[in-house]
Design a protein around this motif. Structure first.
Motif, PDB file in Angstrom:
ATOM      1  N   PRO A 128     118.055 -60.409 -15.905  1.00  0.00           N
ATOM      2  CA  PRO A 128     117.748 -61.380 -16.797  1.00  0.00           C
ATOM      3  C   PRO A 128     118.400 -60.878 -18.288  1.00  0.00           C
ATOM      4  O   PRO A 128     118.367 -59.600 -18.677  1.00  0.00           O
ATOM      5  CB  PRO A 128     116.161 -61.429 -17.083  1.00  0.00           C
ATOM      6  CG  PRO A 128     115.695 -60.421 -16.333  1.00  0.00           C
ATOM      7  CD  PRO A 128     116.674 -60.025 -15.390  1.00  0.00           C
ATOM      8  N   LYS A 129     118.574 -62.034 -19.208  1.00  0.00           N
ATOM      9  CA  LYS A 129     118.973 -61.296 -20.617  1.00  0.00           C
ATOM     10  C   LYS A 129     117.846 -61.397 -21.598  1.00  0.00           C
ATOM     11  O   LYS A 129     116.956 -62.227 -21.380  1.00  0.00           O
ATOM     12  CB  LYS A 129     119.973 -62.293 -21.206  1.00  0.00           C
ATOM     13  CG  LYS A 129     121.411 -61.868 -20.486  1.00  0.00           C
ATOM     14  CD  LYS A 129     122.497 -63.021 -20.864  1.00  0.00           C
ATOM     15  CE  LYS A 129     123.791 -62.718 -19.877  1.00  0.00           C
ATOM     16  NZ  LYS A 129     124.546 -61.539 -20.603  1.00  0.00           N
ATOM     17  N   SER A 130     117.723 -60.763 -22.582  1.00  0.00           N
ATOM     18  CA  SER A 130     116.824 -60.826 -23.762  1.00  0.00           C
ATOM     19  C   SER A 130     117.351 -60.502 -24.919  1.00  0.00           C
ATOM     20  O   SER A 130     118.489 -59.710 -25.243  1.00  0.00           O
ATOM     21  CB  SER A 130     115.767 -59.904 -23.370  1.00  0.00           C
ATOM     22  OG  SER A 130     114.544 -60.302 -24.372  1.00  0.00           O
ATOM     23  N   ILE A 181     116.789 -47.773 -18.221  1.00  0.00           N
ATOM     24  CA  ILE A 181     116.200 -46.896 -19.214  1.00  0.00           C
ATOM     25  C   ILE A 181     115.146 -45.969 -18.370  1.00  0.00           C
ATOM     26  O   ILE A 181     114.922 -45.179 -18.446  1.00  0.00           O
ATOM     27  CB  ILE A 181     115.587 -47.531 -20.431  1.00  0.00           C
ATOM     28  CG1 ILE A 181     116.942 -47.842 -21.356  1.00  0.00           C
ATOM     29  CG2 ILE A 181     114.558 -46.530 -21.336  1.00  0.00           C
ATOM     30  CD1 ILE A 181     116.467 -48.478 -22.626  1.00  0.00           C
ATOM     31  N   LYS A 193     121.645 -62.414 -27.198  1.00  0.00           N
ATOM     32  CA  LYS A 193     121.021 -61.752 -25.997  1.00  0.00           C
ATOM     33  C   LYS A 193     121.804 -61.098 -25.156  1.00  0.00           C
ATOM     34  O   LYS A 193     123.159 -61.319 -25.084  1.00  0.00           O
ATOM     35  CB  LYS A 193     120.305 -63.009 -25.096  1.00  0.00           C
ATOM     36  CG  LYS A 193     119.203 -63.670 -25.705  1.00  0.00           C
ATOM     37  CD  LYS A 193     118.866 -64.822 -25.067  1.00  0.00           C
ATOM     38  CE  LYS A 193     117.541 -65.523 -25.480  1.00  0.00           C
ATOM     39  NZ  LYS A 193     116.294 -65.164 -25.492  1.00  0.00           N
ATOM     40  N   SER A 194     121.361 -60.076 -24.353  1.00  0.00           N
ATOM     41  CA  SER A 194     122.344 -59.109 -23.488  1.00  0.00           C
ATOM     42  C   SER A 194     121.217 -58.973 -22.441  1.00  0.00           C
ATOM     43  O   SER A 194     119.890 -58.949 -22.625  1.00  0.00           O
ATOM     44  CB  SER A 194     122.771 -58.014 -24.271  1.00  0.00           C
ATOM     45  OG  SER A 194     123.498 -57.273 -23.599  1.00  0.00           O
ATOM     46  N   THR A 195     121.776 -58.243 -21.262  1.00  0.00           N
ATOM     47  CA  THR A 195     121.163 -57.843 -20.283  1.00  0.00           C
ATOM     48  C   THR A 195     120.113 -56.947 -20.584  1.00  0.00           C
ATOM     49  O   THR A 195     120.198 -55.962 -21.303  1.00  0.00           O
ATOM     50  CB  THR A 195     121.879 -57.297 -19.074  1.00  0.00           C
ATOM     51  OG1 THR A 195     122.801 -58.249 -18.692  1.00  0.00           O
ATOM     52  CG2 THR A 195     121.143 -56.894 -18.203  1.00  0.00           C
ATOM     53  N   VAL A 196     118.684 -57.161 -20.206  1.00  0.00           N
ATOM     54  CA  VAL A 196     117.643 -56.288 -20.399  1.00  0.00           C
ATOM     55  C   VAL A 196     117.946 -54.818 -20.157  1.00  0.00           C
ATOM     56  O   VAL A 196     118.471 -54.583 -19.060  1.00  0.00           O
ATOM     57  CB  VAL A 196     116.184 -56.698 -19.694  1.00  0.00           C
ATOM     58  CG1 VAL A 196     115.909 -58.060 -20.360  1.00  0.00           C
ATOM     59  CG2 VAL A 196     116.344 -56.807 -18.280  1.00  0.00           C
ATOM     60  N   LEU A 197     117.621 -53.977 -20.828  1.00  0.00           N
ATOM     61  CA  LEU A 197     117.954 -52.457 -20.883  1.00  0.00           C
ATOM     62  C   LEU A 197     116.751 -51.555 -19.913  1.00  0.00           C
ATOM     63  O   LEU A 197     116.853 -50.599 -19.486  1.00  0.00           O
ATOM     64  CB  LEU A 197     118.007 -51.908 -22.037  1.00  0.00           C
ATOM     65  CG  LEU A 197     119.391 -52.316 -22.903  1.00  0.00           C
ATOM     66  CD1 LEU A 197     119.402 -51.582 -24.274  1.00  0.00           C
ATOM     67  CD2 LEU A 197     120.633 -52.112 -22.236  1.00  0.00           C
ATOM     68  N   GLN A 198     115.542 -52.311 -19.928  1.00  0.00           N
ATOM     69  CA  GLN A 198     114.426 -51.290 -19.266  1.00  0.00           C
ATOM     70  C   GLN A 198     114.819 -51.012 -17.938  1.00  0.00           C
ATOM     71  O   GLN A 198     114.379 -49.861 -17.721  1.00  0.00           O
ATOM     72  CB  GLN A 198     113.089 -52.310 -19.248  1.00  0.00           C
ATOM     73  CG  GLN A 198     112.561 -52.326 -20.676  1.00  0.00           C
ATOM     74  CD  GLN A 198     112.910 -53.367 -21.546  1.00  0.00           C
ATOM     75  OE1 GLN A 198     113.860 -54.048 -21.206  1.00  0.00           O
ATOM     76  NE2 GLN A 198     112.101 -53.694 -22.781  1.00  0.00           N
ATOM     77  N   PRO A 199     115.234 -51.887 -17.065  1.00  0.00           N
ATOM     78  CA  PRO A 199     115.375 -51.101 -15.391  1.00  0.00           C
ATOM     79  C   PRO A 199     116.374 -49.668 -15.761  1.00  0.00           C
ATOM     80  O   PRO A 199     115.768 -48.764 -15.003  1.00  0.00           O
ATOM     81  CB  PRO A 199     116.451 -52.259 -14.958  1.00  0.00           C
ATOM     82  CG  PRO A 199     115.886 -53.446 -15.617  1.00  0.00           C
ATOM     83  CD  PRO A 199     115.762 -53.054 -17.120  1.00  0.00           C
ATOM     84  N   ASP A 224     126.777 -56.618 -25.876  1.00  0.00           N
ATOM     85  CA  ASP A 224     127.108 -56.473 -24.549  1.00  0.00           C
ATOM     86  C   ASP A 224     127.984 -55.177 -24.264  1.00  0.00           C
ATOM     87  O   ASP A 224     127.793 -54.500 -23.181  1.00  0.00           O
ATOM     88  CB  ASP A 224     128.050 -57.558 -24.179  1.00  0.00           C
ATOM     89  CG  ASP A 224     127.252 -58.777 -24.225  1.00  0.00           C
ATOM     90  OD1 ASP A 224     125.912 -58.714 -23.700  1.00  0.00           O
ATOM     91  OD2 ASP A 224     127.619 -59.864 -23.729  1.00  0.00           O
TER      92      ASP A 224
END
Lengths: 289, 289
Positions: free
Chosen positions: B212-214, A221, A213-219, A180
């Motif tokens: 969302p988280k992953s 990135i 789990k942690s918030t997705v990074l793709q957005p 996180d």
């Protein structure tokens, strides 16, 4: 170190690097009294055959090598600023973050051997340096080293503090922790920011089948066109001496300071190791046998 | 497109690209009947001043340009294989994934305009190509295009299927979706794998404060020394024609096939857009006004 151990069967010698002194030798090229830096694992004495070691092929720095000529500096530096951690800082910063003067860098795990080293190189290169660590004592030390700002993640909100310190956003992130904290930092990065993934200490305790789990990074990135790259320092094995020599030069010039948390006694190895994972050390954790 | 709109105030014209035909002109350089490709937004008619458009500085392809000479091919290709999606596929694959013959690539959102295009280029370059999409109909089409394997993520377990199809691991991942599908793929990547983050459709519906988280990616990025990079195709604006010409060459040679899901009528624009986000289209979603 902990994730590496997972790949090996229970019962093997714990992995680890040493500066060892030769106490007995049948090989004139390895005279008694000289010091060797090597991955000998957790043990007080080692018997090695240099021929076997030299035949270990591709990865130059996985073989033992003589302690470099560092004059009156302590030999333990070959395990810290003038060894693997120092080279990890040097190559990871230069080759993955590719920092430019005037940019802003954030370093997590900033009071560890690698983090504190990265921050000082970045200062030498003209960056604004922000360190994240886990105690006020660590923050204080980092500020003495020249860090522009520090955040004790246990007492200060990272996102709000970063927005205040670096309202224009972050260009480079040297990540030692993952999880996180990293997600929070990465969501404040600027267009074309670079992330060097050097460690992931927040996840080492987890079983590989139950990672956090942690918030997705793709957005972020995607929209900020960030580049994120993991590295193991051995990929620069052929340039090993370049790193050591550059770091030695900075130490001699007074531009690079180091600190060691030294535990005495082989029997205290385990406690020193767990203490390091719990954030008890400042700078490189060394066990003096 | 949806995340972009979040940056603009409610009430502006929805953004979007068109192939428009000039129906009235006061400028001899822009004769009636010629076609222009431009970011005119969701509207039936547009009044533009070329001088104003030309002064829009840095980003070459954000200005309208004449439809390239594509002979008897449909003009709508300038919005697909011979436009932004085609260049996204070409530059994203070549410059971010840097694919090598013999490697394995996985593409998510594989039946979209970009995904299907990426897979075909990768086949032309000698890679093993695996596509992930959301229906058996899409899988079938991708196999007709030459994909070596496809996974319908709604009915097949991605991790187990990938382990079977690519037991040696994955070298390149062209990511259009983000989220859990991507995490699953990335955890099966090999040493020095490259990830091109081109889209993140799984997260577009989420509010930016409740993404969302992953599972955290740092452990696998670190130990397999992966490189992950987001990109917006405009960064290659100066090479725009190179991409279009290369894609046109492949189409002419029969090495690149395209498909369009055409909706007729401006009044059906909204449904076409939502349908695309729900995965209803195969290939490029086009609205014919």
């Amino acid at each position: 170190m902990r994730p590496y151990v997972q790949r090996f069967p229970v019962g093997i010698t714990m992995i680890g690097s040493q500066v060892a002194k030769i106490v007995e030798s049948k090989n004139p090229n390895y005279p008694v009294g000289r010091r060797l830096v090597g991955h000998f694992g957790w043990r007080t004495h080692t018997i090695i055959n240099p021929k076997v070691e030299e035949s270990k092929s591709e990865e130059v720095n996985s073989r033992p090598y003589f302690l470099p000529n560092i004059g009156d500096l302590p030999p333990s530096l070959a395990l810290g600023a003038l060894g693997m951690p120092g080279n990890t800082a040097y190559f990871g910063l230069m080759e993955i973050c590719k920092p430019k003067p005037g940019e802003v860098i954030v370093i997590s795990g900033a009071a560890g051997a690698v983090g504190a080293h990265v921050g000082q190189i970045a200062k030498n290169l003209g960056l604004t340096v922000i360190g994240i660590c886990g105690s006020d004592e660590k923050c204080k030390w980092l500020e003495e080293l020249g860090f522009d700002a520090t955040i004790n993640y246990k007492t200060a909100p990272i996102a709000a503090t970063l927005r205040k310190i670096a309202p224009q956003g972050i260009d480079c992130y040297f990540d030692n922790v993952g999880g996180d904290i990293s997600t929070t930092v990465i969501y404040q990065m600027r267009l074309f920011g670079r992330i060097a993934v050097c460690g992931s200490i927040s996840t080492y305790s987890a079983d590989s089948s139950s990672l956090p789990k942690s918030t997705v990074l793709q957005p972020v990135i995607l929209f900020n066109q960030l580049k994120m790259e993991g590295f193991i320092v051995r990929r620069w094995a052929k340039r090993w001496n370049e790193g050591i020599e550059q770091n030695l030069r900075w130490i001699r010039e007074g531009k690079l300071h180091y600190r060691e948390t030294v535990t005495k006694g082989f029997e205290n190895m385990f406690d020193a190791f767990i203490g390091m994972l719990n954030g008890k050390n400042i700078g490189k954790a060394i066990v003096q046998v």
